[in-house]
Design an enzyme around this catalytic site. Structure first.
Site, PDB file in Angstrom:
ATOM      1  N   HIS A  11      -3.333   7.365   1.740  1.00 52.84           N
ATOM      2  CA  HIS A  11      -3.730   6.025   1.320  1.00 52.84           C
ATOM      3  C   HIS A  11      -5.125   5.762   1.874  1.00 52.84           C
ATOM      4  O   HIS A  11      -5.413   6.050   3.037  1.00 52.84           O
ATOM      5  CB  HIS A  11      -2.736   5.000   1.862  1.00 52.84           C
ATOM      6  CG  HIS A  11      -3.204   3.585   1.691  1.00 52.84           C
ATOM      7  ND1 HIS A  11      -3.660   3.111   0.493  1.00 52.84           N
ATOM      8  CD2 HIS A  11      -3.308   2.564   2.590  1.00 52.84           C
ATOM      9  CE1 HIS A  11      -4.021   1.850   0.654  1.00 52.84           C
ATOM     10  NE2 HIS A  11      -3.820   1.497   1.911  1.00 52.84           N
ATOM     11  N   ASN A  51     -10.036   0.063  -0.657  1.00 56.24           N
ATOM     12  CA  ASN A  51      -8.571   0.118  -0.556  1.00 56.24           C
ATOM     13  C   ASN A  51      -7.974  -0.476  -1.828  1.00 56.24           C
ATOM     14  O   ASN A  51      -8.063  -1.688  -2.046  1.00 56.24           O
ATOM     15  CB  ASN A  51      -8.152  -0.680   0.679  1.00 56.24           C
ATOM     16  CG  ASN A  51      -6.657  -0.674   0.917  1.00 56.24           C
ATOM     17  OD1 ASN A  51      -5.888  -0.302   0.036  1.00 56.24           O
ATOM     18  ND2 ASN A  51      -6.253  -1.103   2.094  1.00 56.24           N
ATOM     19  N   CYS A  78       0.818  -1.232   0.000  1.00 55.14           N
ATOM     20  CA  CYS A  78       0.000   0.000   0.000  1.00 55.14           C
ATOM     21  C   CYS A  78       0.843   1.271   0.000  1.00 55.14           C
ATOM     22  O   CYS A  78       0.358   2.335  -0.387  1.00 55.14           O
ATOM     23  CB  CYS A  78      -0.958  -0.006   1.180  1.00 55.14           C
ATOM     24  SG  CYS A  78      -2.114  -1.379   1.095  1.00 55.14           S
TER      25      CYS A  78
HETATM   26  O1  UT7 Z   1      -3.958  -0.945   3.405  1.00 57.08           O
HETATM   27  C1  UT7 Z   1      -3.065  -1.463   4.336  1.00 57.08           C
HETATM   28  C2  UT7 Z   1      -3.408  -1.039   5.678  1.00 57.08           C
HETATM   29  N1  UT7 Z   1      -4.636  -1.662   6.106  1.00 57.08           N
HETATM   30  C3  UT7 Z   1      -5.338  -1.056   7.000  1.00 57.08           C
HETATM   31  O2  UT7 Z   1      -4.978   0.030   7.365  1.00 57.08           O
HETATM   32  C4  UT7 Z   1      -6.528  -1.746   7.612  1.00 57.08           C
HETATM   33  C5  UT7 Z   1      -6.590  -1.414   9.061  1.00 57.08           C
HETATM   34  N2  UT7 Z   1      -7.659  -2.029   9.796  1.00 57.08           N
HETATM   35  C6  UT7 Z   1      -8.976  -1.695   9.628  1.00 57.08           C
HETATM   36  O3  UT7 Z   1      -9.296  -0.892   8.774  1.00 57.08           O
HETATM   37  C7  UT7 Z   1      -9.987  -2.273  10.583  1.00 57.08           C
HETATM   38  O4  UT7 Z   1      -9.319  -2.911  11.642  1.00 57.08           O
HETATM   39  C8  UT7 Z   1     -10.965  -3.268   9.905  1.00 57.08           C
HETATM   40  C9  UT7 Z   1     -11.912  -2.520   9.004  1.00 57.08           C
HETATM   41  C10 UT7 Z   1     -10.186  -4.296   9.115  1.00 57.08           C
HETATM   42  C11 UT7 Z   1     -11.802  -3.992  10.975  1.00 57.08           C
HETATM   43  O5  UT7 Z   1     -12.473  -3.050  11.792  1.00 57.08           O
HETATM   44  P1  UT7 Z   1     -12.421  -3.184  13.373  1.00 57.08           P
HETATM   45  O6  UT7 Z   1     -13.281  -2.142  13.922  1.00 57.08           O
HETATM   46  O7  UT7 Z   1     -10.960  -3.184  13.773  1.00 57.08           O
HETATM   47  O8  UT7 Z   1     -13.110  -4.586  13.610  1.00 57.08           O
HETATM   48  P2  UT7 Z   1     -12.515  -5.916  14.281  1.00 57.08           P
HETATM   49  O9  UT7 Z   1     -11.483  -6.531  13.395  1.00 57.08           O
HETATM   50  O10 UT7 Z   1     -12.133  -5.587  15.672  1.00 57.08           O
HETATM   51  O11 UT7 Z   1     -13.797  -6.820  14.267  1.00 57.08           O
HETATM   52  C12 UT7 Z   1     -14.959  -6.495  15.043  1.00 57.08           C
HETATM   53  C13 UT7 Z   1     -16.004  -7.595  14.814  1.00 57.08           C
HETATM   54  C14 UT7 Z   1     -15.463  -9.010  14.990  1.00 57.08           C
HETATM   55  O12 UT7 Z   1     -16.453  -9.775  15.620  1.00 57.08           O
HETATM   56  P3  UT7 Z   1     -16.313 -10.109  17.190  1.00 57.08           P
HETATM   57  O13 UT7 Z   1     -15.024 -10.841  17.329  1.00 57.08           O
HETATM   58  O14 UT7 Z   1     -16.321  -8.794  17.879  1.00 57.08           O
HETATM   59  O15 UT7 Z   1     -17.537 -10.954  17.442  1.00 57.08           O
HETATM   60  C15 UT7 Z   1     -15.288  -9.481  13.568  1.00 57.08           C
HETATM   61  O16 UT7 Z   1     -15.403 -10.875  13.454  1.00 57.08           O
HETATM   62  O17 UT7 Z   1     -16.518  -7.494  13.485  1.00 57.08           O
HETATM   63  C16 UT7 Z   1     -16.452  -8.795  12.866  1.00 57.08           C
HETATM   64  N3  UT7 Z   1     -16.239  -8.630  11.442  1.00 57.08           N
HETATM   65  C17 UT7 Z   1     -17.225  -8.450  10.576  1.00 57.08           C
HETATM   66  N4  UT7 Z   1     -18.560  -8.392  10.718  1.00 57.08           N
HETATM   67  C18 UT7 Z   1     -19.314  -8.182   9.623  1.00 57.08           C
HETATM   68  C19 UT7 Z   1     -15.058  -8.586  10.768  1.00 57.08           C
HETATM   69  N5  UT7 Z   1     -15.274  -8.380   9.462  1.00 57.08           N
HETATM   70  C20 UT7 Z   1     -16.612  -8.297   9.305  1.00 57.08           C
HETATM   71  C21 UT7 Z   1     -17.436  -8.084   8.194  1.00 57.08           C
HETATM   72  N6  UT7 Z   1     -18.776  -8.035   8.405  1.00 57.08           N
HETATM   73  N7  UT7 Z   1     -16.947  -7.920   6.956  1.00 57.08           N
END
Ligand code: UT7
Length: 325
Positions: free
Chosen positions: A252, A282, A113
């Site tokens: 980004h 992204n 990225c």
């Molecule tokens: O480009 C390179 C750099 N990349 C980035 O900068 C990405 C950085 N990270 C992020 O943007 C965020 O961490 C994400 C968008 C990937 C995830 O958001 P989050 O608020 O950090 O969510 P999380 O990973 O803590 O997940 C929260 C919950 C989980 O469920 P539990 O464990 O709380 O029951 C996940 O299983 O959301 C669940 N979850 C989803 N639910 C519905 C994860 N993906 C999904 C989904 N739909 N697609």
């Protein structure tokens, strides 16, 4: 001496739009979750016949037209991608052949990225040595082809696309006055110890497969805000300007919440931050030049503006570059 000047920008997107609802029909997710956690509403996904090279070539042609220069004047092509058409040769050489400017320098850089920032710094450095007079710097990706479409934690986040800029070597004896056009300051970093937070689980020398994107999103998020705020501060100090002098930040586009948190940490007004993640998702190395092109073409970013580009991605790699357009 001030750096290379940006003569024009261009971008290209695949024909097919995929909405959050389209994805909710395939995996256990929802439009509400994706919008709330990322800001993403849709993404473009490459179809048959669309590859990283075809998108890159279309973006390059648009940038050449915008700059008003002919492909024959391009002596250097640096293409950032993590999704090349083939393991080798470099996708940059396919773009070179398509544009018909064979004979100069053409190669790819892999910094995921942050790839466009790495490519821009590399091209600027080579132009300053006199290796070429003009360069195309391209970020192009077809991340859809390395996604695990069963994994809802990654497949909703990415899209395909390409962006390109035409750079020209600084004139001999050009001053380093930051009010003149050109790249003013750039800083790049990498931390290989963070490999396991964001990587692809395959490759020619390990599994002999292409592999799929794997990410520990929450941890990447935390590192991204800290690393980006630090590198932006470094570039601002190196350039001898203040945060309020910066007209636009072109980040980004990984997550609208990362953009907000980074801007807040540095005291950058949210209206100065170009946001396209809702529309493109992204697009990895393509996201910065794509967003730059969108904001130039819609009239927000103008000639003379002071523009900060920044990105962070797998590796980890991260960087920022301050440019006077
Ligand atoms: O480009 C390179 C750099 N990349 C980035 O900068 C990405 C950085 N990270 C992020 O943007 C965020 O961490 C994400 C968008 C990937 C995830 O958001 P989050 O608020 O950090 O969510 P999380 O990973 O803590 O997940 C929260 C919950 C989980 O469920 P539990 O464990 O709380 O029951 C996940 O299983 O959301 C669940 N979850 C989803 N639910 C519905 C994860 N993906 C999904 C989904 N739909 N697609």
């Amino acid at each position: 001496m001030s750096g290379s000047r940006l003569l024009g920008t261009g971008s290209a997107l695949p024909a097919q739009v995929v909405t959050n609802d389209d994805l909710a029909a395939r995996v256990d997710t929802s439009d509400e979750w994706i919008i709330e956690r990322t800001g993403i509403r849709q993404r473009y996904i490459a179809g048959e016949g669309e590859t990283t090279a075809t998108l890159a070539t279309a973006a390059a042609r648009a940038a050449l037209a915008d700059a008003g220069v002919d492909a024959s004047s391009i002596g250097l092509i640096v293409l950032a991608t993590a999704t090349p058409d083939n393991t080798f040769p470099a996708t940059a050489t396919k773009v070179q052949a398509a544009l018909g400017c064979n004979g100069g320098v053409a190669f790819d850089v892999a910094a995921v990225c942050s790839g466009f920032l790495y490519a821009l710094a590399t091209a600027d450095s080579l132009l300053r040595t006199g290796m070429a007079k003009r360069a195309l710097v391209i970020g192009a990706e077809t991340f859809s082809r390395i996604l695990d479409w069963e994994d809802r934690t990654t497949c909703v986040l990415f899209g395909d696309g390409a962006g390109a800029v035409v750079l020209e070597a600084p004139e001999a004896g050009a001053s380093d006055d930051p009010s003149g056009p050109g790249i003013i300051a750039t800083r790049l970093h990498a931390d290989g110890a963070q490999h396991d937070l964001l990587y692809v689980d395959g490759g020619p020398s390990t599994t002999q497969t292409v592999g799929h994107v794997r990410m520990k999103g929450r941890e990447v998020f935390r590192h991204a805000v800290v690393n980006l705020a630090d590198v932006l501060q470094e570039v601002i100090e190196e350039a001898g300007v203040s945060v309020s002098d910066v007209d636009w930040v072109v980040p980004h586009q990984a997550n609208a919440r990362i953009l907000d948190a980074t801007a807040r940490k540095l005291g950058i007004a949210p209206e100065k931050v170009i946001v396209t993640v809702h529309e493109h998702a992204n697009t990895s190395a393509a996201s910065v030049p794509l967003a730059l092109d969108v904001a130039r073409k819609d009239g927000r970013i103008k000639s003379g503006d002071l523009v900060m580009l920044e990105a962070m991605g797998g590796g980890f790699t991260w960087g920022a570059s301050l440019i006077r357009l």
